[in-house]
Design a protein around this motif. Structure first.
Motif, short mmCIF file in Angstrom:
data_model
loop_
_atom_site.label_atom_id
_atom_site.label_comp_id
_atom_site.label_asym_id
_atom_site.label_seq_id
_atom_site.Cartn_x
_atom_site.Cartn_y
_atom_site.Cartn_z
N UNK A 117 -13.67 30.24 45.91
CA UNK A 117 -14.01 28.88 45.49
C UNK A 117 -13.48 27.85 46.48
N UNK A 118 -12.23 28.00 46.90
CA UNK A 118 -11.64 27.05 47.85
C UNK A 118 -12.40 27.03 49.18
N UNK A 119 -12.97 28.16 49.55
CA UNK A 119 -13.76 28.22 50.79
C UNK A 119 -15.03 27.38 50.71
N UNK A 120 -15.48 27.07 49.50
CA UNK A 120 -16.69 26.26 49.35
C UNK A 120 -16.41 24.77 49.41
N UNK A 121 -15.14 24.39 49.41
CA UNK A 121 -14.75 22.99 49.39
C UNK A 121 -14.51 22.52 50.82
N UNK A 122 -15.33 21.62 51.28
CA UNK A 122 -15.26 21.15 52.67
C UNK A 122 -14.05 20.26 52.91
N UNK A 123 -13.63 20.23 54.15
CA UNK A 123 -12.57 19.31 54.57
C UNK A 123 -13.11 17.88 54.49
N UNK A 124 -12.24 16.91 54.25
CA UNK A 124 -12.70 15.51 54.21
C UNK A 124 -13.24 15.07 55.56
#
Length: 103
Positions: free
Chosen positions: A95-102
């Motif tokens: 799941x965390x891998x799907x969250x892009x960097x700002x």
């Protein structure tokens, strides 16, 4: 997504919707990021030192940290005892891998 459910255990302290810190740093783009590197967050000296020594949150380091934070970074100020299920840890990392960097 099961990882999103697992993240609910993290959401009291960590944000993934915006690059704002809460009690802990935001986790946008955490996979592949140097430890202790969110600019507007005051990390423990232990986490700052870990990042300066080259700790990068790859999947293996995240897996170990999510299992036992104080074993991976002794002296961390993170008040979390760890997740017990390897499946839950794997789901959370996915799941965390799907969250892009700002941006």
């Amino acid at each position: 997504m099961q990882g999103e459910q697992s993240f609910s255990k993290c959401s009291a302290c960590h944000n993934i919707e915006s690059p704002r810190t809460r009690l802990g740093p935001h986790l946008m783009g955490v996979v592949g990021r140097h430890a202790g590197s969110v600019p507007d967050y005051k990390y423990s000296q232990a986490m700052t030192d870990a990042g300066a020594s080259g700790l990068i949150w790859d999947e293996d380091k995240l897996r170990a940290f999510l299992s036992s934070p104080k074993k991976v970074v002794p002296g961390t100020s993170m008040r979390f005892f760890g997740l017990w299920s390897e499946t839950e840890i794997d789901n959370l990392i996915a799941y965390l891998k799907t969250v892009s960097a700002p941006q």
